[in-house]
Scaffold this motif. Sequence first.
Motif, PDB file in Angstrom:
ATOM      1  N   VAL A   1       0.763  -1.238  -0.067  1.00 52.46           N
ATOM      2  CA  VAL A   1       0.050  -0.028  -0.090  1.00 52.46           C
ATOM      3  C   VAL A   1       0.878   1.149   0.096  1.00 52.46           C
ATOM      4  O   VAL A   1       0.393   2.247  -0.658  1.00 52.46           O
ATOM      5  CB  VAL A   1      -0.948   0.034   1.468  1.00 52.46           C
ATOM      6  N   ALA A   2       1.981   1.414   0.810  1.00 52.44           N
ATOM      7  CA  ALA A   2       2.862   2.171   0.806  1.00 52.44           C
ATOM      8  C   ALA A   2       3.394   2.599  -0.489  1.00 52.44           C
ATOM      9  O   ALA A   2       3.805   3.808  -0.779  1.00 52.44           O
ATOM     10  CB  ALA A   2       3.970   2.273   1.965  1.00 52.44           C
ATOM     11  N   LYS A   3       3.963   1.560  -1.180  1.00 47.14           N
ATOM     12  CA  LYS A   3       4.606   1.711  -2.309  1.00 47.14           C
ATOM     13  C   LYS A   3       3.493   2.479  -3.535  1.00 47.14           C
ATOM     14  O   LYS A   3       4.006   3.370  -4.303  1.00 47.14           O
ATOM     15  CB  LYS A   3       5.235   0.276  -3.039  1.00 47.14           C
ATOM     16  N   ILE A   4       2.340   1.869  -3.691  1.00 46.56           N
ATOM     17  CA  ILE A   4       1.482   2.288  -4.438  1.00 46.56           C
ATOM     18  C   ILE A   4       1.143   3.767  -4.254  1.00 46.56           C
ATOM     19  O   ILE A   4       1.134   4.619  -5.035  1.00 46.56           O
ATOM     20  CB  ILE A   4       0.276   1.467  -4.532  1.00 46.56           C
ATOM     21  N   ALA A   5       0.924   4.073  -2.827  1.00 41.59           N
ATOM     22  CA  ALA A   5       0.537   5.345  -2.428  1.00 41.59           C
ATOM     23  C   ALA A   5       1.621   6.390  -3.128  1.00 41.59           C
ATOM     24  O   ALA A   5       1.379   7.569  -3.411  1.00 41.59           O
ATOM     25  CB  ALA A   5       0.559   5.574  -0.957  1.00 41.59           C
ATOM     26  N   GLU A   6       3.048   6.026  -2.639  1.00 43.17           N
ATOM     27  CA  GLU A   6       4.031   6.881  -2.924  1.00 43.17           C
ATOM     28  C   GLU A   6       3.827   7.252  -4.418  1.00 43.17           C
ATOM     29  O   GLU A   6       4.172   8.268  -4.996  1.00 43.17           O
ATOM     30  CB  GLU A   6       5.287   6.410  -2.568  1.00 43.17           C
ATOM     31  N   ALA A   7       3.773   6.399  -5.167  1.00 42.33           N
ATOM     32  CA  ALA A   7       3.658   6.092  -6.942  1.00 42.33           C
ATOM     33  C   ALA A   7       2.650   7.221  -7.259  1.00 42.33           C
ATOM     34  O   ALA A   7       2.652   8.023  -8.111  1.00 42.33           O
ATOM     35  CB  ALA A   7       3.689   4.960  -7.497  1.00 42.33           C
ATOM     36  N   PHE A   8       1.456   6.874  -6.642  1.00 45.00           N
ATOM     37  CA  PHE A   8       0.249   7.616  -6.996  1.00 45.00           C
ATOM     38  C   PHE A   8       0.580   9.294  -6.607  1.00 45.00           C
ATOM     39  O   PHE A   8       0.076   9.867  -7.414  1.00 45.00           O
ATOM     40  CB  PHE A   8      -0.751   7.134  -6.271  1.00 45.00           C
ATOM     41  N   ALA A   9       1.069   9.202  -5.522  1.00 49.33           N
ATOM     42  CA  ALA A   9       1.399  10.899  -5.146  1.00 49.33           C
ATOM     43  C   ALA A   9       2.241  11.262  -6.183  1.00 49.33           C
ATOM     44  O   ALA A   9       2.006  12.806  -6.445  1.00 49.33           O
ATOM     45  CB  ALA A   9       2.014  10.765  -3.768  1.00 49.33           C
ATOM     46  N   ARG A  10       3.220  10.921  -6.787  1.00 52.83           N
ATOM     47  CA  ARG A  10       3.890  11.454  -7.821  1.00 52.83           C
ATOM     48  C   ARG A  10       3.238  11.612  -9.012  1.00 52.83           C
ATOM     49  O   ARG A  10       3.478  12.652  -9.654  1.00 52.83           O
ATOM     50  CB  ARG A  10       5.343  10.498  -8.035  1.00 52.83           C
ATOM     51  N   TYR A  11       2.322  10.828  -9.308  1.00 49.08           N
ATOM     52  CA  TYR A  11       1.511  10.865 -10.441  1.00 49.08           C
ATOM     53  C   TYR A  11       0.411  12.128 -10.414  1.00 49.08           C
ATOM     54  O   TYR A  11       0.411  12.830 -11.414  1.00 49.08           O
ATOM     55  CB  TYR A  11       0.649   9.615 -10.577  1.00 49.08           C
ATOM     56  N   LEU A  12       0.138  12.571  -9.006  1.00 48.74           N
ATOM     57  CA  LEU A  12      -0.585  13.608  -8.982  1.00 48.74           C
ATOM     58  C   LEU A  12       0.211  15.050  -8.845  1.00 48.74           C
ATOM     59  O   LEU A  12      -0.485  15.893  -8.809  1.00 48.74           O
ATOM     60  CB  LEU A  12      -1.484  13.525  -7.537  1.00 48.74           C
ATOM     61  N   GLY A  13       1.680  14.688  -8.984  1.00 48.92           N
ATOM     62  CA  GLY A  13       2.335  16.095  -9.279  1.00 48.92           C
ATOM     63  C   GLY A  13       2.761  16.615  -7.839  1.00 48.92           C
ATOM     64  O   GLY A  13       3.349  17.655  -7.702  1.00 48.92           O
ATOM     65  N   TRP A  14       2.694  15.573  -6.515  1.00 51.68           N
ATOM     66  CA  TRP A  14       2.820  16.284  -5.138  1.00 51.68           C
ATOM     67  C   TRP A  14       4.686  16.394  -5.300  1.00 51.68           C
ATOM     68  O   TRP A  14       5.252  15.919  -5.883  1.00 51.68           O
ATOM     69  CB  TRP A  14       2.498  15.364  -4.329  1.00 51.68           C
ATOM     70  N   SER A  15       5.115  17.262  -4.173  1.00 58.67           N
ATOM     71  CA  SER A  15       6.404  17.336  -3.950  1.00 58.67           C
ATOM     72  C   SER A  15       6.794  15.988  -3.370  1.00 58.67           C
ATOM     73  O   SER A  15       6.303  15.151  -2.873  1.00 58.67           O
ATOM     74  CB  SER A  15       6.712  18.459  -2.887  1.00 58.67           C
ATOM     75  N   GLU A  16       8.356  15.703  -3.536  1.00 59.10           N
ATOM     76  CA  GLU A  16       8.877  14.779  -2.904  1.00 59.10           C
ATOM     77  C   GLU A  16       8.590  14.519  -1.436  1.00 59.10           C
ATOM     78  O   GLU A  16       8.278  13.467  -1.129  1.00 59.10           O
ATOM     79  CB  GLU A  16      10.401  14.943  -3.190  1.00 59.10           C
ATOM     80  N   GLU A  17       8.601  15.611  -0.728  1.00 57.72           N
ATOM     81  CA  GLU A  17       8.467  15.681   0.714  1.00 57.72           C
ATOM     82  C   GLU A  17       7.072  15.034   1.033  1.00 57.72           C
ATOM     83  O   GLU A  17       6.878  14.171   1.818  1.00 57.72           O
ATOM     84  CB  GLU A  17       8.468  17.139   1.440  1.00 57.72           C
ATOM     85  N   ARG A  18       6.099  15.498   0.254  1.00 59.07           N
ATOM     86  CA  ARG A  18       4.606  15.130   0.594  1.00 59.07           C
ATOM     87  C   ARG A  18       4.411  13.831  -0.088  1.00 59.07           C
ATOM     88  O   ARG A  18       3.593  12.911   0.599  1.00 59.07           O
ATOM     89  CB  ARG A  18       3.713  16.089  -0.216  1.00 59.07           C
ATOM     90  N   CYS A  19       5.195  13.235  -1.009  1.00 59.98           N
ATOM     91  CA  CYS A  19       4.877  11.878  -1.308  1.00 59.98           C
ATOM     92  C   CYS A  19       5.614  11.071  -0.385  1.00 59.98           C
ATOM     93  O   CYS A  19       4.906   9.949  -0.250  1.00 59.98           O
ATOM     94  CB  CYS A  19       5.749  11.698  -2.515  1.00 59.98           C
ATOM     95  N   GLU A  20       6.553  11.347   0.404  1.00 59.50           N
ATOM     96  CA  GLU A  20       7.257  10.439   1.517  1.00 59.50           C
ATOM     97  C   GLU A  20       6.189  10.588   2.459  1.00 59.50           C
ATOM     98  O   GLU A  20       6.071   9.575   3.223  1.00 59.50           O
ATOM     99  CB  GLU A  20       8.571  10.989   2.079  1.00 59.50           C
TER     100      GLU A  20
END
Length: 269
Positions: free
Chosen positions: A104-123
């Motif tokens: 779930v964490a792996k998909i969430a991080e990748a999805f956040a990047r897809y949404l254009g979030w900052s690296e800090e927010r993805c983490e």
Amino acid sequence: MLSEKFVELFKSAFGFDPVCSGSEPTCIFQEGQKIYVKYQGRVVAEFEDDERDYGAILHYYAQKTGIITPLDKRVEELLRGLFANIIVLTEVEDRNGFSHSQRVAKIAEAFARYLGWSEERCEELRNHALLHDVGKIAIEQLMLYSPTRLREFEQHYEDHPIMGTIYLSIHETLWKYIPTVRSHHERWDGKGFPDGLKGEEIPLYARIIAIINYYDEVTNFVSADWDSELKTPEEALAEIEKLAGSWFDPELAQKFVKFMREEFLKTNG
């Protein structure tokens, strides 16, 4: 102009001169008998030009630049890591050695990047995802000493968001994860648990993790809650589309399905 003593100590600590030309996000300068720390264009601290305070000034500068982390952040990282390790140890690994929360964490991080979030927010979203099932630790402990383990799990399944809230209340550095942990089983139509939140009353991270949590569960576990057999990724995505607007945030569900079909499944098969 900064004193030679301070400049010498600064260079010894960080390996470069303390400059404040305007291009640095964090810098130090002196006016009169005051030493100032500027962060992102504004003064955030001032100190007397006293040699006895030079150590404190350097320490503050190091914190603002991220060279060292504040104590609370280190405590949070320690406690979060401890809980995450326990969660992973109590979960079943897949053939690649990953547990439910890790997936779930792996998909969430990748999805956040897809949404254009900052690296800090993805983490940050990844950390929330890792802890979303922390309350199941309590159920696992209960089941360990129970002669009817599956029955205990079924009877107490809806308690785990509340138990997770209790666990995370042990230290204020973990409080920011509580809304996600408590609300990741809420539904867009208000028929979820434990609080019956509806629509955007549900915290954003919880709404995202609700979708990913469902996807991972139906593609990896046989559960009477979902179906009598595992779903394929495409079947799971089709079901998420059907549940958008009732179980899941419709806008996020649409974006997640598109992300999975166009990006994640192609690279993670």
